[in-house]
Design a protein around this motif. Structure first.
Motif, PDB file in Angstrom:
ATOM      1  N   LEU A   2      38.797  21.844  41.221  1.00 10.66           N
ATOM      2  CA  LEU A   2      38.111  23.127  41.138  1.00 10.66           C
ATOM      3  C   LEU A   2      36.737  22.960  40.506  1.00 10.66           C
ATOM      4  O   LEU A   2      35.749  23.555  40.962  1.00 10.66           O
ATOM      5  CB  LEU A   2      38.948  24.127  40.344  1.00 10.66           C
ATOM      6  N   PHE A   3      36.662  22.137  39.464  1.00 10.67           N
ATOM      7  CA  PHE A   3      35.390  21.914  38.787  1.00 10.67           C
ATOM      8  C   PHE A   3      34.353  21.330  39.748  1.00 10.67           C
ATOM      9  O   PHE A   3      33.218  21.811  39.830  1.00 10.67           O
ATOM     10  CB  PHE A   3      35.593  20.978  37.592  1.00 10.67           C
ATOM     11  N   LEU A   8      29.577  21.979  43.082  1.00 10.03           N
ATOM     12  CA  LEU A   8      28.913  21.785  44.364  1.00 10.03           C
ATOM     13  C   LEU A   8      28.377  23.107  44.914  1.00 10.03           C
ATOM     14  O   LEU A   8      27.219  23.199  45.353  1.00 10.03           O
ATOM     15  CB  LEU A   8      29.880  21.148  45.368  1.00 10.03           C
ATOM     16  N   LEU A   9      29.208  24.143  44.860  1.00 11.50           N
ATOM     17  CA  LEU A   9      28.787  25.454  45.362  1.00 11.50           C
ATOM     18  C   LEU A   9      27.654  26.033  44.514  1.00 11.50           C
ATOM     19  O   LEU A   9      26.711  26.635  45.055  1.00 11.50           O
ATOM     20  CB  LEU A   9      29.983  26.412  45.378  1.00 11.50           C
ATOM     21  N   MET A  50      31.579  31.654  39.625  1.00  9.14           N
ATOM     22  CA  MET A  50      32.212  31.207  38.388  1.00  9.14           C
ATOM     23  C   MET A  50      33.387  32.090  37.985  1.00  9.14           C
ATOM     24  O   MET A  50      34.156  31.723  37.102  1.00  9.14           O
ATOM     25  CB  MET A  50      31.187  31.196  37.257  1.00  9.14           C
ATOM     26  N   ARG A  51      33.493  33.240  38.628  1.00  6.95           N
ATOM     27  CA  ARG A  51      34.514  34.230  38.238  1.00  6.95           C
ATOM     28  C   ARG A  51      34.455  34.445  36.715  1.00  6.95           C
ATOM     29  O   ARG A  51      35.471  34.413  36.020  1.00  6.95           O
ATOM     30  CB  ARG A  51      35.904  33.787  38.686  1.00  6.95           C
ATOM     31  N   LEU A  52      33.236  34.691  36.261  1.00 10.09           N
ATOM     32  CA  LEU A  52      33.013  34.980  34.847  1.00 10.09           C
ATOM     33  C   LEU A  52      33.100  36.485  34.648  1.00 10.09           C
ATOM     34  O   LEU A  52      32.328  37.244  35.234  1.00 10.09           O
ATOM     35  CB  LEU A  52      31.633  34.462  34.436  1.00 10.09           C
ATOM     36  N   ARG A 191      38.503  26.231  35.331  1.00  4.73           N
ATOM     37  CA  ARG A 191      39.585  27.206  35.506  1.00  4.73           C
ATOM     38  C   ARG A 191      39.164  28.276  36.501  1.00  4.73           C
ATOM     39  O   ARG A 191      37.978  28.522  36.686  1.00  4.73           O
ATOM     40  CB  ARG A 191      39.946  27.857  34.164  1.00  4.73           C
ATOM     41  N   TRP A 192      40.153  28.919  37.121  1.00  5.54           N
ATOM     42  CA  TRP A 192      39.856  29.909  38.157  1.00  5.54           C
ATOM     43  C   TRP A 192      38.963  31.019  37.616  1.00  5.54           C
ATOM     44  O   TRP A 192      37.972  31.402  38.220  1.00  5.54           O
ATOM     45  CB  TRP A 192      41.158  30.470  38.723  1.00  5.54           C
ATOM     46  N   THR A 193      39.344  31.568  36.447  1.00  2.00           N
ATOM     47  CA  THR A 193      38.471  32.505  35.734  1.00  2.00           C
ATOM     48  C   THR A 193      37.858  31.731  34.578  1.00  2.00           C
ATOM     49  O   THR A 193      38.561  31.327  33.653  1.00  2.00           O
ATOM     50  CB  THR A 193      39.255  33.714  35.221  1.00  2.00           C
TER      51      THR A 193
END
Length: 240
Positions: A2-3, A8-9, A50-52, A191-193
């Motif tokens: 995921l990292f 990359l994105l 980043m789903r921050l 992490r996802w979030t």
């Protein structure tokens, strides 16, 4: 995994945002509102990638009728995404002159009308401050400054330098502190979030009638208010 995918994105997004920002800057070079537009190009997609979790209360900035000096705490390079989301209209920032030579981003930053300061040249730095003071008074342009002068990298709110306060007093415009929770301490890009961040703009502090003799007390007031606000936001986030 995921990292790596997220980095990359984010890298691809950074290039695309830079190209879009460069096009805006070339079409309307040095327009003070370019800074807000380009900041959104960088910030909005990045926060989504980043789903921050993001929460901001910028009412005191949005309700401000005259130009002002906005001061904010500076934590990391991710501030481009976090603070870029809330840059108000016709607001430029002050950055070191060397930013101009960062490929793509530096040219976007320059064409967006931001102020580049040569910190190693006292005379040039004074000229930049004088020009910025004039913009505050006559060009309907507000200034965003990081008074710590560097990224804190999770070390808490660092001591403030005088420049932002000198400009505000010279122009007779208010100072608005913008506080950002200590997100960099808890950011987990793998992490996802990846985390949670809160922003809050404090009430405007008038400087009309002040002189340079008032700067130490003004700095202490702003620093104390921001330190308390950041601590309250951190405590709220920690409590869930």
């Amino acid at each position: 995994m995921l990292f790596l995918a997220r980095m990359l994105l984010l890298g691809i997004h950074f290039l695309v945002a830079g190209i879009l920002g460069l096009l805006v800057g070339l079409c309307r070079p040095f327009d003070p509102d370019n800074s807000r537009i380009c900041a959104r190009f960088y910030a909005v997609p990045a926060l989504w990638l980043m789903r921050l979790k993001f929460k901001a209360d910028m009412r005191s900035v949005l309700e401000q009728k005259q130009t002002c000096v906005i001061i904010a705490n500076h934590q990391s390079n991710y501030d481009l995404y976090v603070l870029g989301r809330v840059v108000p209209r016709r607001t430029v920032s002050m950055g070191k002159k060397s930013l101009k030579w960062v490929p793509l981003f530096g040219q976007v930053y320059w064409l967006a009308g931001n102020v580049l300061v040569d910190r190693g040249n006292a005379r040039a730095a004074r000229r930049a401050v004088t020009a910025t003071t004039h913009a505050l008074q006559h060009d309907d342009t507000s200034i965003w400054v990081f008074p710590e002068g560097t990224r804190s990298q999770g070390r808490g709110l660092l001591p403030f330098k005088k420049g932002a306060f000198q400009m505000a007093i010279a122009a007779g415009v208010p100072i608005i502190p913008v506080c950002v929770s200590s997100y960099v301490r808890h950011l987990r890009v793998n992490r996802w979030t990846s985390g949670q961040v809160e922003l809050r703009a404090l009430p405007a502090i008038p400087t009309e009638g002040m002189s340079n003799a008032d700067i130490p007390a003004l700095i202490e007031r702003c620093h104390g208010q921001m330190r308390q606000c950041i601590a309250e936001m951190d405590e709220r986030i920690a409590a869930g």
